[in-house]
Design an enzyme around this catalytic site. Structure first.
Site, PDB file in Angstrom:
ATOM      1  N   ASP A 441       0.830  -1.206   0.000  1.00 30.54           N
ATOM      2  CA  ASP A 441       0.000   0.000   0.000  1.00 30.54           C
ATOM      3  C   ASP A 441       0.869   1.261   0.000  1.00 30.54           C
ATOM      4  O   ASP A 441       2.081   1.204   0.287  1.00 30.54           O
ATOM      5  CB  ASP A 441      -0.902  -0.047   1.252  1.00 30.54           C
ATOM      6  N   ASP A 499     -10.598   1.638  -3.763  1.00 31.98           N
ATOM      7  CA  ASP A 499     -11.075   1.279  -2.422  1.00 31.98           C
ATOM      8  C   ASP A 499     -12.576   1.078  -2.382  1.00 31.98           C
ATOM      9  O   ASP A 499     -13.105   0.627  -1.365  1.00 31.98           O
ATOM     10  CB  ASP A 499     -10.693   2.369  -1.411  1.00 31.98           C
TER      11      ASP A 499
HETATM   12  C1  DGJ Z   1      -5.876   1.760   1.961  1.00 34.27           C
HETATM   13  C2  DGJ Z   1      -6.217   0.581   1.100  1.00 34.27           C
HETATM   14  O1  DGJ Z   1      -6.605   0.994  -0.155  1.00 34.27           O
HETATM   15  C3  DGJ Z   1      -7.258  -0.269   1.800  1.00 34.27           C
HETATM   16  O2  DGJ Z   1      -7.654  -1.328   0.972  1.00 34.27           O
HETATM   17  C4  DGJ Z   1      -6.681  -0.761   3.091  1.00 34.27           C
HETATM   18  O3  DGJ Z   1      -5.621  -1.632   2.829  1.00 34.27           O
HETATM   19  C5  DGJ Z   1      -6.222   0.406   3.934  1.00 34.27           C
HETATM   20  N1  DGJ Z   1      -5.349   1.291   3.224  1.00 34.27           N
HETATM   21  C6  DGJ Z   1      -5.510  -0.068   5.161  1.00 34.27           C
HETATM   22  O4  DGJ Z   1      -5.025   0.973   5.909  1.00 34.27           O
END
Ligand code: DGJ
Length: 699
Positions: A441, A499
């Site tokens: 991430d 997301d």
């Molecule tokens: C942002 C990501 O896009 C989410 O899927 C998740 O992993 C969160 N971060 C976790 O903090």
């Protein structure tokens, strides 16, 4: 000499007969086999007139257009040499090396400015053109480079532009404009492409669609700052350009040093956006790191967020195994002190309170259930509230007083000590635990430090992690789809497309992300009925149908799902497993419908033997009877058996009687690809936010 590269319906003609920088005379439709005499005639005939109030020689758009050539549009090369002024070399052609595999290397030099440029250009067998420049400071003293961009001509009829913008959980929003005179410049200074990434910049004949119109597109295969633009000059030329966006003073080349630009990837199609995908996807698949079927995964994020405890997660593992999930991914919250999103990034040790015996008991449970294990990390980030930041404040990028973003700052990967420490932490975790997959991430813009150095170090880091752990898969995530580009794609096996698990948003995000990136890379998850990002509630069938067309997964606490829902999820996973070989290797196709409320998309096997299609109602249709479904991309001469494919509950409709071919007592329907594409079949009357799926099998 005139060079002619041809592949997959595309021609590139480069005139390198003069003494200066060569000129691309044509990039577009295949011109057929041309003897040397015809090529020479084409190049000679393409020299334009000399206009009034202008340079005294014909102005042609060269491979590196420059003021020194009379080009007052956006130049390819920018910078200066300390003490001697602006870098605007009059480049002379030294040599062109023609490789056997449709590659050219063009050597240019300018003795006065003391630079040499080597341009690599390749037209792949799939019809993808890629080029990059390497500039060497061959003079004395330091050269400050401000930009080194690839510029490609597009014809006058490429008058309409499409590129993308977006925001968190709403990536890949298309925007159209007229390519009028001037520059349309998209500049990313996020330190990652960002949610508003221009992504793919397409110039085409007015009204181009998924299957109609001529289109010319460019993408910069780079994960840092960049500029991608389109320019129509009052001089009469039009061009697309792309390059790394360099901050002032960011790239100082000492005497003898070189800089190589990222690859600019450029594609032409005479059959709209699907024609771009038809070249890009096979090319990407030719070097993809993906080796096997894309496993169905369950990601814990929206299921439990930071509430990690073994009994809860074990129940989730069992439920996942029961429905046929193949990979269990433990998201954020597992490392030392990580109780919420404001602390502990950087402390990449398993949290002893939540996991007194480490992650072993969970991973054993995952393995016992027959799944493999994935883990979330955000290696480039540090919270000020972390042991790492307390011990090594000097490892953080940017000013200590600058505002944080999600409570976090950035680790300076270009610092060798920080890099070595991080590599050791990641490889130690991978050595201690059997981790098949990292979700990598990146949740903030950089806003400080050298993006150029950080991006180069990131690539080195991923390469080193992969080298240390062969077979490891990595997903690129940046608050969803903030880092999806062909630079990162060389190093990862999946991208987290967005997301949002809201299927209505996802329909658009997946549709446009997949113009460039093949669907097997695009993580798409079945979320809870009410989407956490939008609060919108969607039917299970619509959520399942949407998540089928990608690298499928679940992000929902399915221990709360009903027995009926679990059965439907299990059936969906079985269908995904049955069809994923096709979905992840075939041609991605879309119909150009007249009603924006109704979308038709599908994947057709490359040999035309089978296809899966989705008719999607995004909103209420414009007409009581929607236009017939016309299935694009089939083999016109073959006959196909058309059958509905049910994933989840029967899609909701408003029809009193279904179309005759879908009636319960209708017999088998077999029609030719030509009939299915040209005439089509009456569409079921879906209510908004419903999808109907169909399989087509050649008989
Ligand atoms: C942002 C990501 O896009 C989410 O899927 C998740 O992993 C969160 N971060 C976790 O903090």
């Amino acid at each position: 000499m005139i060079h002619h590269l041809r592949a997959a319906g595309t021609s590139l003609v480069l005139d390198a007969s003069g003494s200066g920088t060569p000129v691309i005379v044509h990039w577009g439709a295949d011109l057929g086999e041309l003897p040397a005499a015809d090529l020479a005639a084409l190049a000679a005939a393409s020299v334009p007139p000399v206009g009034p109030s202008s340079l005294d020689v014909p102005l042609r758009l060269s491979l590196l257009p420059a003021l020194a050539e009379g080009w007052s549009g956006r130049p390819a090369l920018g910078g200066f040499r300390t003490g001697t002024g602006t870098l605007d070399p009059a480049l002379a052609l030294v040599a062109v090396h023609e490789g056997g595999d449709n590659t050219l290397v063009i050597e240019l030099a300018d003795a006065d400015a003391s630079v040499t440029v080597s341009t690599e250009l390749e037209l792949t067998v799939q019809g993808v053109l890629r080029l990059r420049h390497t500039l060497t400071n061959s003079g004395a003293g330091t050269l400050e480079l401000a930009g080194l961009d690839a510029i490609l001509p597009v014809p006058d009829r490429a008058a309409e532009l499409l590129d993308f913008t977006g925001l968190w959980s709403h990536e890949r929003r298309p925007q159209r404009s007229i390519l009028g005179q001037g520059v349309w410049s998209r500049e990313s200074r996020h330190g990652r492409p960002g949610h508003d990434d221009s992504y793919l910049t397409v110039a085409g004949t007015p009204g181009f669609g998924f299957r109609r119109g001529e289109v010319w597109a460019v993408h910069l295969a780079h994960s840092g700052d960049k500029v991608v633009w389109a320019e129509r000059s009052a001089l009469g030329h039009a061009a697309l350009g792309a390059g790394e966006l360099l901050a002032p003073g960011e790239l100082s080349l000492a005497a003898g040093a070189s800089y190589t630009s990222p690859w600019t990837v450029a594609v032409y199609s005479d059959a709209g956006l699907d024609g771009l995908s038809a070249r890009l996807h096979p090319w990407i698949r030719s070097w993809s790191t993906i080796t096997g079927p894309r496993p169905v995964l369950l990601n814990t994020w929206e299921a439990v967020y930071f509430d990690h405890d073994l009994p809860t997660l074990s129940r989730l593992v069992d439920a996942a195994a029961q429905v046929g999930v193949e990979r269990f991914v433990l998201d954020d919250g597992w490392f030392s002190g990580r109780t919420d999103d404001q602390r502990a990034l950087g402390d990449w040790f398993v949290d002893a309170d939540k996991w007194p015996e480490g992650l072993h008991p969970l991973i054993e449970r995952v393995h016992a259930a027959g799944l493999d294990f994935g883990l979330w990390v955000e290696p480039e980030m540090v919270n000020p509230d972390s042991d790492l930041a307390r011990v090594h404040p000097d490892w953080l990028l940017g000013s200590a007083s600058a505002p944080t973003w999600r409570g976090q700052r950035v680790l300076d990967l270009a610092n060798p000590d920080a890099f070595a420490w991080l590599l050791e932490r990641l490889t130690a975790l991978l050595a201690e635990y059997p981790i098949a997959y990292l979700k990598w991430d990146h949740n903030r813009d950089l806003l400080g430090g050298s993006v150029h150095r950080q991006t180069a170090a990131l690539y080195r880091l991923i390469d080193a992690v992969r080298a240390a752990q062969p077979g490891l898969e990595i997903e690129s995530c940046a608050s969803g789809g903030g880092r999806i580009d062909l630079g990162i794609l060389e190093r990862v096996d999946r991208v987290w497309t967005s997301d949002t698990n809201d299927p209505l948003e996802r329909q658009q995000i997946q549709r446009y992300t997949s113009v460039l990136v093949p669907p097997e890379y695009l993580g798409g998850h079945l979320g809870a009925a009410t989407a956490h990002t939008t609060g919108r509630t969607s039917a299970l069938g619509f959520r399942l149908a949407t998540a089928l067309f990608g690298s499928a997964g679940i992000e929902w606490d399915i221990t709360q799902a009903s027995a009926v829902e679990l059965d439907q999820i299990a059936a969906w996973i079985a269908i995904y497993k049955e069809h994923r070989a096709l979905l992840h290797s075939g041609n991605v196709v879309h119909a150009d419908g007249s009603d924006p409320a109704i979308e038709l998309h599908g994947v057709v096997a490359t040999d035309g033997s089978a296809a899966v299609f989705a008719q999607v109602a995004l909103a209420a249709p414009r007409t009581a009877l929607p236009a017939p479904i016309r299935f694009p991309g089939l083999d016109p001469a073959r006959r196909y058996r058309v059958r509905p494919l049910l994933v989840g509950p029967v899609p909701r409709t408003v029809q009193t009687v279904p179309p005759a071919w879908l009636a319960a007592d209708a017999g088998e329907l077999v029609l030719t690809g030509a009939v299915l594409a040209e005439v089509g079949l009456p569409a079921p009357l879906l209510t908004p936010e419903q999808a109907a799926l169909f399989t087509l099998d050649a008989v």
